[in-house]
Design an enzyme around this catalytic site. Structure first.
Site, PDB file in Angstrom:
ATOM      1  N   ASP A 142      44.553   4.246  -0.333  1.00  0.00           N
ATOM      2  CA  ASP A 142      44.519   2.996  -1.098  1.00  0.00           C
ATOM      3  C   ASP A 142      45.773   2.974  -1.970  1.00  0.00           C
ATOM      4  O   ASP A 142      45.922   3.801  -2.879  1.00  0.00           O
ATOM      5  CB  ASP A 142      43.253   2.923  -1.956  1.00  0.00           C
ATOM      6  CG  ASP A 142      43.132   1.583  -2.683  1.00  0.00           C
ATOM      7  OD1 ASP A 142      44.166   0.908  -2.878  1.00  0.00           O
ATOM      8  OD2 ASP A 142      42.007   1.215  -3.065  1.00  0.00           O
ATOM      9  N   LYS A 189      48.695  -6.598  -8.464  1.00  0.00           N
ATOM     10  CA  LYS A 189      49.125  -5.751  -9.580  1.00  0.00           C
ATOM     11  C   LYS A 189      50.655  -5.792  -9.650  1.00  0.00           C
ATOM     12  O   LYS A 189      51.213  -6.818 -10.028  1.00  0.00           O
ATOM     13  CB  LYS A 189      48.564  -4.342  -9.389  1.00  0.00           C
ATOM     14  CG  LYS A 189      47.022  -4.300  -9.329  1.00  0.00           C
ATOM     15  CD  LYS A 189      46.512  -2.869  -9.139  1.00  0.00           C
ATOM     16  CE  LYS A 189      45.013  -2.831  -8.866  1.00  0.00           C
ATOM     17  NZ  LYS A 189      44.205  -3.174 -10.051  1.00  0.00           N
ATOM     18  N   ARG A 219      44.480   1.846 -20.830  1.00  0.00           N
ATOM     19  CA  ARG A 219      45.553   1.951 -19.830  1.00  0.00           C
ATOM     20  C   ARG A 219      46.709   1.059 -20.229  1.00  0.00           C
ATOM     21  O   ARG A 219      46.516  -0.121 -20.557  1.00  0.00           O
ATOM     22  CB  ARG A 219      45.066   1.484 -18.455  1.00  0.00           C
ATOM     23  CG  ARG A 219      44.130   2.410 -17.764  1.00  0.00           C
ATOM     24  CD  ARG A 219      44.115   2.133 -16.258  1.00  0.00           C
ATOM     25  NE  ARG A 219      43.953   0.705 -15.969  1.00  0.00           N
ATOM     26  CZ  ARG A 219      43.948   0.201 -14.742  1.00  0.00           C
ATOM     27  NH1 ARG A 219      44.112   0.994 -13.690  1.00  0.00           N
ATOM     28  NH2 ARG A 219      43.786  -1.090 -14.548  1.00  0.00           N
TER      29      ARG A 219
END
Lengths: 422, 422
Positions: free
Chosen positions: B207, B233, B382
């Site tokens: 992935d 992303k 994050r």
């Protein structure tokens, strides 16, 4: 020809059409174009232009990740709930997700596992071929223990209702049919076939792609089990917009989505390592949805709800009846055959005409005569009546041009070679 | 604090950044906002604004169904081919389709069927949970004959490489791992693990969601078998944009897509009733793709290709190193822990910080301090460095604000109750 087959008559029908103002809610910037392919890709609602700009420039560009908590996360269930009202279903029985094919896979596999011990799947040869491909793949993946039986239509137009009913027994797990079939536009009697299937212990999965937004669907009143469908035809949701799935309330806990992903997980942001299905329709979701394509379904759904399915159906029937009359007077004499049911009650919102030169006529319509139908092999010219924006003048002009394509030999300019997407 | 931890120093780093001009190619209309969540949803490329308008208003609105033959039909293969260049793969090995979860399902099921007789699937507890859910569902659907083994990371940061290798034997069918893991940002050595797997006869499915566009990936040079990943992303393809899948050339004919639909059919417009797989990547496609969300992937891919993966990686490493230094000087003293690898070579393009008040600090960052990170349970904040548009000043300011959130007790205003999407 009589007064019925005149431009003036068509104009009078438009003037009397209670839905005529809806056409102005769609982009129609090529006035000479007659668009009769709303059964393949619906027109662009003007509201979607504004929404698309907002989605891209504000929701994505400016709000960024925050938009997930400002509406995106709920889109599949919220828009599904709105769509349910067009399908005669409860709001908590419909969700938007993936493509029609992926949804068919999910529900067919779930149903077959629920029906363990039964080995046969019934369908017909009028079903959309992709639905058969999905079933063939699912059968292979499940170990080849199921058999797909394709009941043939006697005339290529009407569904083989009696043949399907005759095949029902306690080994039939599932019936999968297009409610309105893609070539002829024949519409199955959902309640009758569902009742027959249930009497034999079988489940029925309906593909509503050619029904939703044009043919009244009463899922709950028909006792329907499962349904899927697309949103880019009569719903006007945009090219390849995500599809929907319906699971009757009492089946939702009994069926398991085989493609279990984070969107169907209970409390996904706990990031647990074990899948725990969220109850209800959410567990039939899988991965992150394509937000822009998904959100743009809503203006189309709203327009249909505003017009009302009864009014849409009334106009659709009037338009297909009108076109059948035009066919009989103007087109049958030059070789066009009617490949749709004559009975309005058995017909959806498109008319298929056959012609030995169908493919080349279709090319002439597109390139010379400013008519956009579509073509379905081997010889079907499909003409879709989208009651939100198709006018009677459109239909009158289309018939005149179909006639000219033959009378003037315009089709003969084209090759028999087909393009990628027909 | 020394000169390294000053605004002037950060500004000097920006001035020396060869990629600094790329920030102007993105919409950044909230100057005070520090966006460090490009690892969750990338920013909007300005080129996508123009393309979105063209897609909606021209391609859909004006060209209607004709657009399918004017580019739409080829989008999954054409954009996939472009993306392949960012992944070290041949153009004919990558396609765009569905969601990451659906693609994982397709390739995992195909691989397990190819590896018949082998019953174990290896993964780790750093993998994205949705990937585990998909595997759990696939195992159940295939009859429960496979077992998913989740190798634990010793420290929650680094991948359990040795534990995975120790488990390899001739009963292992498949290894499924996130190349860059979603919490810590640890990056696996793709070539080494692939070689070990191949020595045991196992296949590996990667992935790449947190790698593509930020971490160099050399699929062919690593001998990789299969990969999937998202495009929303670091690729900046837009919210929920369709995902990609990679199948090595020599495996394409050996693997069968279990969700067989019309987009993978040979000659789909012949409307045959039997599925016949189109050779190559096309047969891994299934249904009609969400065209608007799909087409909007391309500007993001083009920007990455223009910048070049080597330059992107160089900046990414410089930025994560810089932020680790900021953490050590400013944040460790007030309770932040580093939950990412210290070694740049083992690290992707985000840094995770832990803090006992992580969730509430995250809320303070979003609502009071104009920093957008994201939160991953139980306590990870994050911070994503997207080298196309993240500046060193962004990182400096973020560190200052993370410090303030604790020093000034701002986090204490917030509840421990979480929102739907974190």
């Amino acid at each position: 020809m009589g007064a019925m087959f005149s431009l003036e008559h068509a104009q009078a029908l438009d003037a009397a059409d209670p839905l005529r103002h809806f056409r102005q809610r769609f982009m129609c910037d090529e006035p000479e174009l007659i668009y009769l392919d709303g059964n393949s890709l619906g027109r662009l609602p003007l509201a979607s232009i504004k929404l698309a700009r907002d989605l891209v420039e504000q929701q994505w560009g400016a709000r960024l990740i925050r938009s997930w908590n400002e509406g995106w996360f709920d889109l599949p269930i919220r828009i599904g709930g709105k769509l349910a009202t067009l399908l005669g279903a409860h709001a908590d029985e419909v969700a938007i997700a993936d493509s029609t094919s992926v949804n068919l896979f999910k529900l067919a596999v779930a149903a077959l596992r629920r029906q363990r011990g039964r080995t046969r799947i019934l369908t017909d040869d009028l079903n959309f071929p992709s639905d058969l491909y999905v079933l063939q793949g699912a059968i292979e993946m499940l170990g080849g223990e199921h058999r797909l039986e394709i009941a043939p239509s006697a005339d290529g137009v009407h569904g083989p209702v009696e043949a399907l009913q005759a095949r029902l027994d306690d080994d039939v797990a599932l019936i999968v049919l297009s409610h309105t079939v893609f070539k002829s536009g024949y519409v199955y009697d959902m309640a009758a076939l569902t009742a027959a299937a249930h009497a034999a212990g079988a489940l029925v999965l309906w593909d509503l792609s050619h029904s939703v937004g044009s043919v009244p669907v009463a899922l709950n009143a028909s006792g329907a089990d499962l349904a899927i469908g697309c949103t880019y035809k009569y719903v006007n949701g945009g090219p390849g917009a995500p599809a929907f799935l319906f699971v009757r309330r009492d089946l939702q806990a009994a069926l398991h989505n085989p493609i279990s992903g984070w969107m169907g997980q209970h409390d996904p942001f706990a990031f647990g390592l074990e899948y725990v299905a969220e109850p209800g329709m959410r567990h039939f979701l899988t991965g992150t949805p394509p937000v822009l394509s998904l959100a743009l379904i809503e203006p189309g759904v709203d327009l249909l709800a505003e017009a009302g399915m009864a009014a849409l159906r009334a106009k659709s029937v009037q338009q297909t009846e009108y076109f059948v009359a035009l066919w009989e007077a103007l087109l049958a004499p030059v070789g066009y055959t009617l490949k749709s049911p004559r009975q309005a009650a058995q017909r959806g919102s498109h008319i298929s005409l056959g012609h030995v030169e169908g493919w080349r006529i279709n090319q002439a319509l597109i390139h010379d005569l400013k008519v956009l139908p579509d073509f379905r092999a081997p010889d079907n010219i499909r003409l879709g009546m989208a009651p939100l924006y198709t006018s009677f003048v459109d239909l009158y002009q289309a018939a005149i041009r179909l006639r000219r394509a033959v009378d003037e030999g315009i089709y003969a300019r084209y090759s028999r070679q087909r393009t990628a997407v027909t």
